[in-house]
Scaffold this motif. Structure first.
Motif, PDB file in Angstrom:
ATOM      1  N   UNK A 139      52.454  59.952  26.370  1.00  0.00           N
ATOM      2  CA  UNK A 139      52.629  61.309  26.895  1.00  0.00           C
ATOM      3  C   UNK A 139      52.979  61.379  28.373  1.00  0.00           C
ATOM      4  N   UNK A 140      52.610  60.359  29.162  1.00  0.00           N
ATOM      5  CA  UNK A 140      52.914  60.386  30.597  1.00  0.00           C
ATOM      6  C   UNK A 140      54.418  60.320  30.870  1.00  0.00           C
ATOM      7  N   UNK A 141      55.211  60.017  29.835  1.00  0.00           N
ATOM      8  CA  UNK A 141      56.669  59.984  29.998  1.00  0.00           C
ATOM      9  C   UNK A 141      57.303  61.375  29.930  1.00  0.00           C
ATOM     10  N   UNK A 142      56.563  62.332  29.400  1.00  0.00           N
ATOM     11  CA  UNK A 142      57.137  63.660  29.217  1.00  0.00           C
ATOM     12  C   UNK A 142      57.408  64.327  30.555  1.00  0.00           C
ATOM     13  N   UNK A 143      58.521  65.037  30.633  1.00  0.00           N
ATOM     14  CA  UNK A 143      58.894  65.786  31.836  1.00  0.00           C
ATOM     15  C   UNK A 143      59.227  67.218  31.441  1.00  0.00           C
ATOM     16  N   UNK A 144      58.667  68.170  32.192  1.00  0.00           N
ATOM     17  CA  UNK A 144      58.846  69.578  31.843  1.00  0.00           C
ATOM     18  C   UNK A 144      60.273  70.046  32.083  1.00  0.00           C
ATOM     19  N   UNK A 145      60.874  69.574  33.162  1.00  0.00           N
ATOM     20  CA  UNK A 145      62.232  69.988  33.495  1.00  0.00           C
ATOM     21  C   UNK A 145      63.224  69.311  32.539  1.00  0.00           C
ATOM     22  N   UNK A 146      64.027  70.085  31.801  1.00  0.00           N
ATOM     23  CA  UNK A 146      64.954  69.484  30.826  1.00  0.00           C
ATOM     24  C   UNK A 146      65.929  68.489  31.449  1.00  0.00           C
ATOM     25  N   UNK A 147      66.403  68.772  32.649  1.00  0.00           N
ATOM     26  CA  UNK A 147      67.348  67.863  33.293  1.00  0.00           C
ATOM     27  C   UNK A 147      66.683  66.523  33.632  1.00  0.00           C
ATOM     28  N   UNK A 148      65.437  66.588  34.105  1.00  0.00           N
ATOM     29  CA  UNK A 148      64.715  65.362  34.425  1.00  0.00           C
ATOM     30  C   UNK A 148      64.402  64.572  33.159  1.00  0.00           C
ATOM     31  N   UNK A 149      64.027  65.277  32.096  1.00  0.00           N
ATOM     32  CA  UNK A 149      63.750  64.615  30.819  1.00  0.00           C
ATOM     33  C   UNK A 149      65.007  63.923  30.299  1.00  0.00           C
ATOM     34  N   UNK A 150      66.142  64.593  30.400  1.00  0.00           N
ATOM     35  CA  UNK A 150      67.402  64.001  29.946  1.00  0.00           C
ATOM     36  C   UNK A 150      67.782  62.802  30.811  1.00  0.00           C
ATOM     37  N   UNK A 151      67.477  62.879  32.109  1.00  0.00           N
ATOM     38  CA  UNK A 151      67.796  61.770  33.016  1.00  0.00           C
ATOM     39  C   UNK A 151      66.997  60.527  32.655  1.00  0.00           C
ATOM     40  N   UNK A 152      65.720  60.707  32.279  1.00  0.00           N
ATOM     41  CA  UNK A 152      64.901  59.561  31.891  1.00  0.00           C
ATOM     42  C   UNK A 152      65.429  58.935  30.604  1.00  0.00           C
ATOM     43  N   UNK A 153      65.827  59.750  29.664  1.00  0.00           N
ATOM     44  CA  UNK A 153      66.365  59.228  28.399  1.00  0.00           C
ATOM     45  C   UNK A 153      67.678  58.481  28.642  1.00  0.00           C
ATOM     46  N   UNK A 154      68.532  59.019  29.500  1.00  0.00           N
ATOM     47  CA  UNK A 154      69.802  58.368  29.818  1.00  0.00           C
ATOM     48  C   UNK A 154      69.552  57.036  30.530  1.00  0.00           C
ATOM     49  N   UNK A 155      68.627  57.042  31.482  1.00  0.00           N
ATOM     50  CA  UNK A 155      68.325  55.818  32.222  1.00  0.00           C
ATOM     51  C   UNK A 155      67.768  54.742  31.289  1.00  0.00           C
ATOM     52  N   UNK A 156      66.997  55.171  30.299  1.00  0.00           N
ATOM     53  CA  UNK A 156      66.450  54.225  29.328  1.00  0.00           C
ATOM     54  C   UNK A 156      67.563  53.550  28.537  1.00  0.00           C
ATOM     55  N   UNK A 157      68.564  54.314  28.140  1.00  0.00           N
ATOM     56  CA  UNK A 157      69.721  53.730  27.444  1.00  0.00           C
ATOM     57  C   UNK A 157      70.454  52.731  28.332  1.00  0.00           C
TER      58      UNK A 157
END
Length: 261
Positions: free
Chosen positions: A36-54
């Protein structure tokens, strides 16, 4: 002009990498549910983490020892946690290594030290992870897998070892990573040293601490342990180490306590 052109080329390269290593929606949702500590409220920040993971998955090489089956679930779990510290710093901060080795559990490493009299002492050390300059990064999958539960204890082996990677970027493991221009080294060292010395006194007195007592081993371990807490137990860290927390906010360019609130 050239900077804009290079920026476009880099973005196209990254887009191609994300297309090569997409993370399915259901796998990403399961990963956020487990950690759960990976979750980000801001959609842009959440998308950035997913993109960086890829991008991380595309650039790094995973290998597994017997007892670990290297599935997409395993790779994404490691990659997403490793990307959290560099969400605002950029994946280039990890360019100094490529390999990640997963063991099923902790491993025993043979160590040796030389005392003041020149006598060599050998001993065994139990490791959940280890980051070596130039790589690879070794991790215990059992500890990685349990990171969602162990977050309450401010423990996260992935963030700990990748904090060491950041620390060693200048060739020295001393608790001082490469700092931005607006964060003077003198200020960082003054804050880190003061908190480290106070922390060591509390550990010696056997007081309960928000940070893992292992951080009293040395300034570089203190930086790694504090980085764990900063991302997985930020409110507890901020309460016990408010000045250090503020310096970490400026370095990592994130405020996890605000996210948690």
């Amino acid at each position: 002009m050239w900077q804009r052109l290079l920026g476009r080329l880099r973005e196209r390269r990254d887009d191609a990498a994300v297309a090569r290593r997409p993370i399915p929606d259901d796998l990403w949702k399961r990963t956020l549910g487990r950690y759960p500590f990976l979750k980000r409220r801001d959609p842009e920040t959440a998308a950035a983490l997913r993109r960086l993971t890829s991008l991380f998955l595309d650039r790094k090489e995973f290998s597994a020892q017997p007892g670990v089956r290297l599935t997409d679930h395993v790779a994404v779990a490691v990659a997403a946690q490793a990307c959290l510290p560099v969400l605002r710093l950029g994946l280039e901060a990890y360019d100094g290594f490529v390999g990640i080795v997963l063991h099923p559990d902790q491993v025993v490493a043979r160590r040796s030290t030389v005392d003041e009299d020149g006598v060599v002492h050998e001993y065994d050390e139990l490791l959940s992870g280890e980051a070596m300059e130039g790589g690879p990064v070794m991790l215990s999958w059992q500890d990685v897998r349990a990171a969602g539960r162990s977050a309450a204890d401010a423990y996260n082996v992935v963030i700990h070892e990748f904090a060491h990677v950041l620390d060693m970027a200048d060739g020295v493991a001393d608790g001082v990573p490469l700092l931005p221009h607006d964060l003077p080294r003198s200020e960082w060292v003054a804050v880190l040293d003061a908190d480290y010395e106070a922390f060591c006194r509390r550990v010696d007195a056997e007081e309960d601490t928000a940070l893992d007592p292992y951080g009293a081993q040395s300034p570089d371990e203190f930086f790694a342990v504090a980085s764990e807490a900063f991302f997985v137990a930020p409110e507890a860290m901020k309460k016990e180490h408010p000045v250090l927390y503020g310096v970490f906010v400026r370095y990592y360019r994130q405020d996890p306590a605000a996210e948690a609130a």
